[in-house]
Design a protein around this motif. Structure first.
Motif, PDB file in Angstrom:
ATOM      1  N   ILE A  39       0.944  -1.225   0.124  1.00 52.72           N
ATOM      2  CA  ILE A  39      -0.137  -0.093  -0.003  1.00 52.72           C
ATOM      3  C   ILE A  39       1.049   1.193   0.015  1.00 52.72           C
ATOM      4  CG2 ILE A  39      -1.795  -1.200   1.290  1.00 52.72           C
ATOM      5  CD1 ILE A  39      -1.110   0.450   3.669  1.00 52.72           C
ATOM      6  N   ALA A  40       0.162   2.359  -0.372  1.00 51.38           N
ATOM      7  CA  ALA A  40       1.036   3.700  -0.067  1.00 51.38           C
ATOM      8  C   ALA A  40       0.249   4.285   1.123  1.00 51.38           C
ATOM      9  CB  ALA A  40       0.325   4.639  -1.392  1.00 51.38           C
ATOM     10  N   LEU A  41       1.187   4.587   1.896  1.00 46.91           N
ATOM     11  CA  LEU A  41       0.814   5.056   3.356  1.00 46.91           C
ATOM     12  C   LEU A  41       1.083   6.586   3.432  1.00 46.91           C
ATOM     13  CD1 LEU A  41       0.174   3.738   6.072  1.00 46.91           C
ATOM     14  CD2 LEU A  41       2.516   3.629   6.558  1.00 46.91           C
ATOM     15  N   SER A  42      -0.146   7.099   3.906  1.00 48.09           N
ATOM     16  CA  SER A  42       0.028   8.622   4.152  1.00 48.09           C
ATOM     17  C   SER A  42      -0.013   8.609   5.988  1.00 48.09           C
ATOM     18  CB  SER A  42      -1.319   9.244   3.668  1.00 48.09           C
ATOM     19  OG  SER A  42      -1.212  10.708   4.009  1.00 48.09           O
ATOM     20  N   GLU A  43       0.873   9.547   6.340  1.00 46.56           N
ATOM     21  CA  GLU A  43       0.845   9.657   7.859  1.00 46.56           C
ATOM     22  C   GLU A  43       0.931  11.227   8.413  1.00 46.56           C
ATOM     23  OE1 GLU A  43       4.060   6.878   9.426  1.00 46.56           O
ATOM     24  OE2 GLU A  43       4.708   7.192   7.440  1.00 46.56           O
ATOM     25  N   GLY A  44       0.528  11.171   9.393  1.00 45.68           N
ATOM     26  CA  GLY A  44       0.500  12.705  10.037  1.00 45.68           C
ATOM     27  C   GLY A  44      -0.579  13.492   9.628  1.00 45.68           C
ATOM     28  N   ALA A  45      -0.770  14.622   9.311  1.00 44.51           N
ATOM     29  CA  ALA A  45      -1.659  15.709   9.116  1.00 44.51           C
ATOM     30  C   ALA A  45      -2.333  15.410   7.601  1.00 44.51           C
ATOM     31  CB  ALA A  45      -1.399  16.984   9.041  1.00 44.51           C
ATOM     32  N   ALA A  96      -5.260  12.730   7.411  1.00 47.05           N
ATOM     33  CA  ALA A  96      -6.708  13.166   7.858  1.00 47.05           C
ATOM     34  C   ALA A  96      -7.169  13.901   6.533  1.00 47.05           C
ATOM     35  CB  ALA A  96      -6.731  13.859   9.241  1.00 47.05           C
ATOM     36  N   ALA A  97      -6.266  14.608   5.737  1.00 46.16           N
ATOM     37  CA  ALA A  97      -6.615  15.352   4.588  1.00 46.16           C
ATOM     38  C   ALA A  97      -7.582  14.956   3.646  1.00 46.16           C
ATOM     39  CB  ALA A  97      -5.357  16.159   3.872  1.00 46.16           C
ATOM     40  N   PRO A  98      -7.576  13.614   3.296  1.00 45.86           N
ATOM     41  CA  PRO A  98      -8.659  13.269   2.401  1.00 45.86           C
ATOM     42  C   PRO A  98     -10.224  13.495   3.001  1.00 45.86           C
ATOM     43  CG  PRO A  98      -6.937  11.623   2.522  1.00 45.86           C
ATOM     44  CD  PRO A  98      -6.948  12.680   3.565  1.00 45.86           C
ATOM     45  N   PHE A  99     -10.439  13.556   4.306  1.00 42.62           N
ATOM     46  CA  PHE A  99     -11.459  13.449   4.791  1.00 42.62           C
ATOM     47  C   PHE A  99     -12.194  15.252   5.227  1.00 42.62           C
ATOM     48  CE2 PHE A  99      -9.438   9.674   6.159  1.00 42.62           C
ATOM     49  CZ  PHE A  99     -10.397   8.870   5.601  1.00 42.62           C
ATOM     50  N   ASN A 100     -11.264  16.233   4.608  1.00 41.06           N
ATOM     51  CA  ASN A 100     -11.432  17.593   4.931  1.00 41.06           C
ATOM     52  C   ASN A 100     -12.870  18.082   4.240  1.00 41.06           C
ATOM     53  OD1 ASN A 100     -10.857  20.020   5.871  1.00 41.06           O
ATOM     54  ND2 ASN A 100      -9.430  20.541   4.309  1.00 41.06           N
ATOM     55  N   GLU A 127     -14.414  17.096   7.313  1.00 40.26           N
ATOM     56  CA  GLU A 127     -14.864  16.388   8.122  1.00 40.26           C
ATOM     57  C   GLU A 127     -13.408  16.046   9.176  1.00 40.26           C
ATOM     58  OE1 GLU A 127     -16.464  11.954   9.528  1.00 40.26           O
ATOM     59  OE2 GLU A 127     -16.686  12.863   7.516  1.00 40.26           O
ATOM     60  N   GLN A 128     -13.234  16.030  10.420  1.00 41.23           N
ATOM     61  CA  GLN A 128     -12.089  15.635  10.941  1.00 41.23           C
ATOM     62  C   GLN A 128     -12.352  14.290  11.625  1.00 41.23           C
ATOM     63  OE1 GLN A 128     -11.434  18.754  14.072  1.00 41.23           O
ATOM     64  NE2 GLN A 128     -11.071  20.242  12.575  1.00 41.23           N
ATOM     65  N   LYS A 129     -11.123  13.683  11.311  1.00 39.40           N
ATOM     66  CA  LYS A 129     -11.159  12.200  11.836  1.00 39.40           C
ATOM     67  C   LYS A 129      -9.637  11.951  12.571  1.00 39.40           C
ATOM     68  CE  LYS A 129     -13.515  10.120   8.268  1.00 39.40           C
ATOM     69  NZ  LYS A 129     -14.478   9.071   8.814  1.00 39.40           N
ATOM     70  N   PRO A 130      -9.915  11.385  13.736  1.00 40.11           N
ATOM     71  CA  PRO A 130      -8.488  11.067  14.564  1.00 40.11           C
ATOM     72  C   PRO A 130      -7.493  10.190  13.943  1.00 40.11           C
ATOM     73  CG  PRO A 130     -10.243  10.226  15.562  1.00 40.11           C
ATOM     74  CD  PRO A 130     -10.800  10.883  14.486  1.00 40.11           C
ATOM     75  N   LEU A 131      -7.134  10.401  12.681  1.00 43.17           N
ATOM     76  CA  LEU A 131      -6.074   9.567  12.171  1.00 43.17           C
ATOM     77  C   LEU A 131      -4.633   9.927  12.273  1.00 43.17           C
ATOM     78  CD1 LEU A 131      -7.983   8.865   9.004  1.00 43.17           C
ATOM     79  CD2 LEU A 131      -8.140   7.502  11.217  1.00 43.17           C
ATOM     80  N   ASP A 132      -3.776   9.057  12.120  1.00 42.64           N
ATOM     81  CA  ASP A 132      -2.394   9.263  12.309  1.00 42.64           C
ATOM     82  C   ASP A 132      -1.629   8.641  11.042  1.00 42.64           C
ATOM     83  OD1 ASP A 132       0.019  10.724  13.015  1.00 42.64           O
ATOM     84  OD2 ASP A 132       0.752   8.875  13.860  1.00 42.64           O
ATOM     85  N   ALA A 133      -2.266   7.513  10.443  1.00 41.79           N
ATOM     86  CA  ALA A 133      -1.837   6.933   9.343  1.00 41.79           C
ATOM     87  C   ALA A 133      -3.116   6.231   8.704  1.00 41.79           C
ATOM     88  CB  ALA A 133      -0.907   5.821   9.894  1.00 41.79           C
ATOM     89  N   TYR A 134      -3.013   6.678   7.240  1.00 40.43           N
ATOM     90  CA  TYR A 134      -4.230   6.224   6.339  1.00 40.43           C
ATOM     91  C   TYR A 134      -3.719   5.511   4.936  1.00 40.43           C
ATOM     92  CZ  TYR A 134      -7.849   7.412   2.636  1.00 40.43           C
ATOM     93  OH  TYR A 134      -8.560   7.359   2.028  1.00 40.43           O
ATOM     94  N   ASN A 135      -4.364   4.519   4.674  1.00 45.10           N
ATOM     95  CA  ASN A 135      -3.916   3.634   3.389  1.00 45.10           C
ATOM     96  C   ASN A 135      -4.715   4.530   2.278  1.00 45.10           C
ATOM     97  OD1 ASN A 135      -3.861   1.856   1.364  1.00 45.10           O
ATOM     98  ND2 ASN A 135      -5.262   0.158   2.160  1.00 45.10           N
ATOM     99  N   ALA A 136      -3.639   5.211   1.369  1.00 37.66           N
ATOM    100  CA  ALA A 136      -4.196   5.854   0.363  1.00 37.66           C
ATOM    101  C   ALA A 136      -4.304   5.202  -0.850  1.00 37.66           C
ATOM    102  CB  ALA A 136      -3.106   7.161   0.332  1.00 37.66           C
ATOM    103  N   ALA A 137      -3.498   4.162  -0.959  1.00 38.79           N
ATOM    104  CA  ALA A 137      -3.699   3.374  -2.337  1.00 38.79           C
ATOM    105  C   ALA A 137      -3.282   2.183  -2.258  1.00 38.79           C
ATOM    106  CB  ALA A 137      -2.801   4.100  -3.498  1.00 38.79           C
TER     107      ALA A 137
END
Length: 97
Positions: free
Chosen positions: A60-66, A69-73, A75-85
């Motif tokens: 996967i492509a892993l997005s971290e930090g701020a 949560a950017a894809p959900f703007n 809306e705020q979600k308490p995330l620190d790491a997200y599977n972007a692809a």
């Protein structure tokens, strides 16, 4: 953004309402050595939010930090790491070529 491999899943007994309906995956991030097949280049595992349905062994492509949560703007979600692809193929090209 980093590249990583799914090595497991995480089960939550309780979760913030804004993050229900997705799954949590245990991911090992790769550095360039790991992408070339060297296990020494595998980082410390971390937990990532996954709405894409990644399975065990998926790359996967892993997005971290701020940015996680950017894809959900807005809306705020308490995330620190997200599977972007989900990645099917990775091609490394030597800069000397």
């Amino acid at each position: 953004m980093r590249i990583g491999e799914i090595i497991g899943s995480v089960t939550l007994s309780r979760a913030h309402p804004s993050i229900q309906g997705a799954s949590w995956k245990l991911v090992v991030p790769f550095d360039q050595a790991a992408l070339r097949g060297d296990d020494a280049g595998r980082g410390e595992p971390l937990v990532a939010f996954d709405e894409l349905g990644a399975g065990l062994g998926s790359i996967i492509a892993l997005s971290e930090g701020a940015e996680a949560a950017a894809p959900f703007n807005p809306e705020q979600k308490p995330l620190d790491a997200y599977n972007a692809a989900l990645l099917e193929n990775i091609e490394l090209v030597d800069e000397d070529s």
